[in-house]
Write an enzyme that holds these catalytic residues in place. Structure first.
Site, short mmCIF file in Angstrom:
data_model
loop_
_atom_site.label_atom_id
_atom_site.label_comp_id
_atom_site.label_asym_id
_atom_site.label_seq_id
_atom_site.Cartn_x
_atom_site.Cartn_y
_atom_site.Cartn_z
N SER A 399 -28.53 -7.61 19.07
CA SER A 399 -29.70 -8.37 19.48
C SER A 399 -29.56 -8.94 20.89
CB SER A 399 -29.93 -9.56 18.54
OG SER A 399 -29.92 -9.16 17.21
N HIS A 420 -32.67 -1.55 18.84
CA HIS A 420 -32.80 -2.91 18.31
C HIS A 420 -33.97 -2.98 17.35
CE1 HIS A 420 -33.82 -7.39 18.95
NE2 HIS A 420 -32.95 -7.25 17.99
N GLU A 432 -36.79 -1.92 19.90
CA GLU A 432 -36.49 -1.88 21.33
C GLU A 432 -35.41 -0.81 21.54
OE1 GLU A 432 -37.32 -6.30 23.14
OE2 GLU A 432 -35.53 -6.08 21.93
N ASN A 470 -36.29 -11.04 22.55
CA ASN A 470 -35.51 -12.26 22.31
C ASN A 470 -35.42 -13.11 23.57
OD1 ASN A 470 -35.09 -11.94 19.60
ND2 ASN A 470 -33.14 -10.88 19.81
P1 NAD Z 1 -25.15 -8.94 8.07
O1 NAD Z 1 -24.09 -9.96 8.12
O2 NAD Z 1 -26.20 -9.03 7.01
O3 NAD Z 1 -24.48 -7.51 7.92
C1 NAD Z 1 -23.40 -7.07 8.67
C2 NAD Z 1 -22.64 -6.07 7.81
O4 NAD Z 1 -21.69 -5.41 8.63
C3 NAD Z 1 -21.87 -6.73 6.66
O5 NAD Z 1 -22.25 -6.08 5.45
C4 NAD Z 1 -20.40 -6.43 7.00
O6 NAD Z 1 -19.61 -6.18 5.86
C5 NAD Z 1 -20.51 -5.22 7.87
N1 NAD Z 1 -19.40 -5.06 8.80
C6 NAD Z 1 -18.86 -6.00 9.59
N2 NAD Z 1 -17.87 -5.47 10.31
C7 NAD Z 1 -17.78 -4.16 9.98
C8 NAD Z 1 -16.98 -3.09 10.40
N3 NAD Z 1 -16.03 -3.26 11.31
N4 NAD Z 1 -17.16 -1.89 9.86
C9 NAD Z 1 -18.13 -1.71 8.93
N5 NAD Z 1 -18.93 -2.68 8.50
C10 NAD Z 1 -18.77 -3.90 9.02
O7 NAD Z 1 -25.80 -8.90 9.51
P2 NAD Z 1 -27.26 -8.39 9.95
O8 NAD Z 1 -28.19 -9.53 9.94
O9 NAD Z 1 -27.59 -7.18 9.20
O10 NAD Z 1 -27.01 -8.04 11.48
C11 NAD Z 1 -26.35 -6.88 11.89
C12 NAD Z 1 -26.65 -6.60 13.35
O11 NAD Z 1 -28.05 -6.48 13.51
C13 NAD Z 1 -26.21 -7.68 14.31
O12 NAD Z 1 -25.80 -7.09 15.50
C14 NAD Z 1 -27.48 -8.47 14.53
O13 NAD Z 1 -27.50 -9.15 15.76
C15 NAD Z 1 -28.49 -7.37 14.51
N6 NAD Z 1 -29.85 -7.80 14.20
C16 NAD Z 1 -30.09 -8.67 13.19
C17 NAD Z 1 -31.39 -9.05 12.91
C18 NAD Z 1 -31.70 -9.99 11.77
O14 NAD Z 1 -32.82 -10.52 11.74
N7 NAD Z 1 -30.83 -10.20 10.83
C19 NAD Z 1 -32.44 -8.53 13.66
C20 NAD Z 1 -32.16 -7.62 14.68
C21 NAD Z 1 -30.87 -7.26 14.93
#
Ligand code: NAD
Length: 682
Positions: A399, A420, A432, A470
């Site tokens: 993000s 994104h 994005e 963002n």
């Molecule tokens: P989350 O915590 O729900 O999920 C992350 C997952 O990644 C977890 O299940 C974890 O076990 C796994 N993980 C962590 N390290 C790992 C590795 N080395 N190998 C394999 N798996 C691994 O997080 P999220 O909210 O899904 O966010 C994930 C990404 O998406 C982030 O970069 C976040 O900034 C981005 N993002 C999130 C949102 C949102 O609204 N939640 C929106 C846009 C982008």
């Protein structure tokens, strides 16, 4: 243009059949076809009456959105209706399926309306932020009375046939064959016209009208289109009908102009002249790494678009959690009847959850959605680099993080791109597509192509903190925090922005997404922050108290135990007042108008800055992002559109004013960048 209407006969009644699949949208061809059919049957002496009916599953379900607000090619819908009213033979609308918006307005232009029992009618324009533009606000009250018309027009409520009959909208409800019943009804009118426009609006007491208006305003959060709809319906008693119709039409066209801007902005977002002719790489298998909130949503989007999907996780437990989230999604789709079982089974069969990284070798596109931490992401990309096949595209869902740094962790930075997605990733259309310093053109084109295949709306952005969305949202939220400190309360700011049309105010949004994420980010950036810049510590104070928002039962608001309804919290008020006092700020009342202006101007200023930096390719891309990813009201066109409605001088003065109110740390954008685009010629 083929004519979608045909004229059949049932004895001395002409049956005009409209056939414009799938929903019989009232396009130019339909309007032209109907007007020609009316002219033709008017001239045939053996024809005594006319029935308008839809082929297939429905009457005219609504207008063709693609034509919304465009300088409408003639005949316009009001002209078609005028032709029906001018025809000296009675015209009966035979409604099955739905007659919404322009579809119902057309029916209201007829001399009678007959409907199948399961039909639905309504004027839902207000839910798009506009008012009906073809007489709906004038003809409906002539049938239902003013109060009930306000109910329907200003809330967009849809009603079934029987209710519509009780209200006077429909003349008869039919159980058997609609076409035959309508023909016989039309014949029974004995050649008499019964134009709705000739009906006197019934006199009504003020009380029910006022209470309908108040209820509609409450339901519609006081949005401009709701006000406009109420005023338009009220004018049915105050103005001669032709004058009221003209006023309605011009209000509609004004509002539809912004919708049209958004339509073209979305179309232009896909246009990247410098990438034309570049072929995408072939993608059949997508690997998603990280099966959390985003990863599972992205996997669902890919399965729904018929890709083969590998889902990878750090360990088996996390993988099982992610896989079961996907399983639950398909189970609920089947249960609600939205997806046939066979189709769901087919999609699920394409999913391979695994912790075996060797499997990555078969992926054509790898999308990472692991924790938002640069170290974690760099390690991960190094690891991906060692497994991915040459030519695979490596994408990050980060993000905010620096995509160049992530790309450079691999030996193939030109294969790295940002994708994104927004949450929930299988629902939100916006994506994005982030171009890092070294991203190869065919990698970008692959990302754009896959995003489109996923049914998404991709917008290209350069690598910069927060990309487009963002970054602008952060400036907006910061401005709202300034206003908290100066005298407003969260509920007041949220209400002002919701009445402008945002789906949710910024503090309700913050509570919903969780205050801790931004808190962590602020802490990580504390060292590099300009110590002289204005900094509002209210969110930090809330976080220090464990008030992370909805998930902890309190944040800017407190929540009922089901975590749904927010209530303003006197404790938060005290905390805010204390924060102002400690900074020596004398709190003052802020009007709703000031709140809206400052919040919008903060977005506009940031848009000018990022356009100046070349982060977005077209000014209108900012509008596409804010409308599709951040709840900015579509009918306002987006922040850049909003700004370009102001004179340059006025905008310049307004940004200076914003700068003075914002204080140290404010960087002023140049409004020139808001209009500079080769594509903005439409
Ligand atoms: P989350 O915590 O729900 O999920 C992350 C997952 O990644 C977890 O299940 C974890 O076990 C796994 N993980 C962590 N390290 C790992 C590795 N080395 N190998 C394999 N798996 C691994 O997080 P999220 O909210 O899904 O966010 C994930 C990404 O998406 C982030 O970069 C976040 O900034 C981005 N993002 C999130 C949102 C949102 O609204 N939640 C929106 C846009 C982008």
């Amino acid at each position: 243009m083929t004519n979608p209407t045909t004229i059949e006969t049932d004895g001395d009644v002409a049956i005009v059949v409209i056939d414009n699949p799938p929903i019989n949208a009232g396009s130019l061809a339909v309007r032209r076809g109907v007007i020609e059919a009316i002219e033709e049957v008017a001239a045939r002496p053996e024809i005594k009456a006319v029935v308008l009916i839809g082929a297939g599953k429905t009457f005219i379900a609504g207008s063709d959105l693609r034509e919304f607000g465009a300088p409408i090619e003639r005949p316009s819908l009001p002209e078609v209706i005028a032709a029906i009213e001018a025809c000296d033979k009675p015209v009966v609308a035979a409604i099955h399926g739905v007659a919404l918006g322009g579809g119902l307005e057309l029916a209201l232009g007829c001399d009678a309306r007959i409907a199948a029992r399961d039909a639905t009618v309504g004027l839902p324009e207000v839910t798009l932020g506009i008012i009906p533009g073809a007489g709906g606000t004038q003809r409906l009250p002539r049938l239902t009375g003013i109060a009930r018309a306000i109910d329907l027009v200003a809330t967009g409520e849809r009603v079934r046939s029987e209710t519509a009959r009780a209200l006077g909208i429909i003349d008869a409800v039919v159980d058997g064959d609609l076409r035959t019943a309508a023909a016989s009804y039309a014949r029974g009118m004995n050649g008499h016209k019964r134009r709705v426009r000739d009906i006197q609006v019934a006199q009504e007491h003020a009380a029910p009208i006022e209470s309908a208006a108040a209820a509609a305003l409450k339901k519609g959060k006081g949005r401009p289109a709701v006000h406009a709809a109420i005023e338009a319906v009220r004018s049915a008693t105050a103005l001669p009908i032709d004058q009221a119709l003209a006023a309605e039409r011009s209000a509609f066209e004004r509002e539809a102009f912004a919708l049209r801007h958004q339509f073209f902005a979305e179309r232009d977002a896909a246009k990247q002249p410098e990438l034309s002719g570049v072929q995408p790489r072939s993608v059949k298998t997508i690997a998603v790494i990280g099966a959390g909130t985003m990863g599972s949503g992205i996997a669902i989007a890919a399965l729904d678009a018929d890709f083969d999907v590998l889902l990878l996780e750090a360990d088996k437990d996390a993988l099982a959690r992610g896989a079961s989230r996907i399983e639950e999604y398909y189970a609920s789709r089947m249960k609600s009847g939205k997806l046939p079982e066979a189709k769901a089974a087919q999609r699920k069969s394409r999913l391979t959850p695994t912790v075996d990284w060797e499997r990555l070798r078969s992926a054509d596109l790898i999308i990472e959605a692991v924790f938002e931490d640069l170290g974690v992401k760099k390690d991960l990309f190094r690891r991906v680099d060692s497994f991915a096949r040459p030519g695979a595209v490596l994408a990050s869902n980060t993000s905010y993080l620096d995509l160049d740094a992530i790309a450079e962790a691999t030996d193939r930075p030109s294969d790295v791109v940002g994708l994104h997605f927004f949450s929930p990733a299988n629902v939100m259309r916006l994506v994005e597509v982030v171009r890092a310093r070294s991203t190869a053109p065919d990698v970008l084109v692959t990302a754009l192509t896959v995003a489109k295949r996923l049914g998404k709306l991709p917008v290209l952005t350069r690598n910069a903190f927060g990309f487009i969305g963002n970054r602008i949202y952060a400036a907006y939220r910061r401005q709202c925090e300034f206003m908290l400190e100066e005298g407003a309360l969260p509920e007041q700011i949220d209400a002002a922005l919701e009445s402008f049309g945002f789906a949710m105010g910024p503090f309700a949004v913050a509570d919903m997404s969780g205050l801790d994420i931004a808190w962590r980010m602020r802490k990580s950036q504390a060292a590099s922050r300009d110590p002289n810049a204005r900094y509002v510590d209210i969110p930090d104070r809330l976080c220090e108290l464990g008030r992370f928002g909805r998930k902890t039962g309190s944040g800017y608001y407190t929540y009922s135990p089901d975590k749904r309804s927010p209530t303003p919290d006197p404790f938060v008020r005290q905390l805010i007042e204390q924060s102002s006092a400690e900074k020596g700020i004398a709190r003052r009342a802020l009007t709703s108008d000031e709140i809206q202006r400052r919040a919008l101007l903060a977005m506009v200023n940031e848009a000018a800055l990022l356009l100046g930096d070349g982060v977005a390719s077209h000014p209108s891309d900012v509008d596409v992002v804010l409308v599709n990813g951040y709840g900015f009201p579509r009918w306002e066109g987006g922040p850049v559109f909003w700004a370009t409605q102001l004179a340059t001088r006025e905008l310049d003065d307004a940004l200076d004013w914003l700068g003075r109110l914002s204080g140290p740390g404010f960087v002023r954008g140049n409004v020139r960048f808001l209009t500079r685009s080769p594509e903005s010629s439409h």
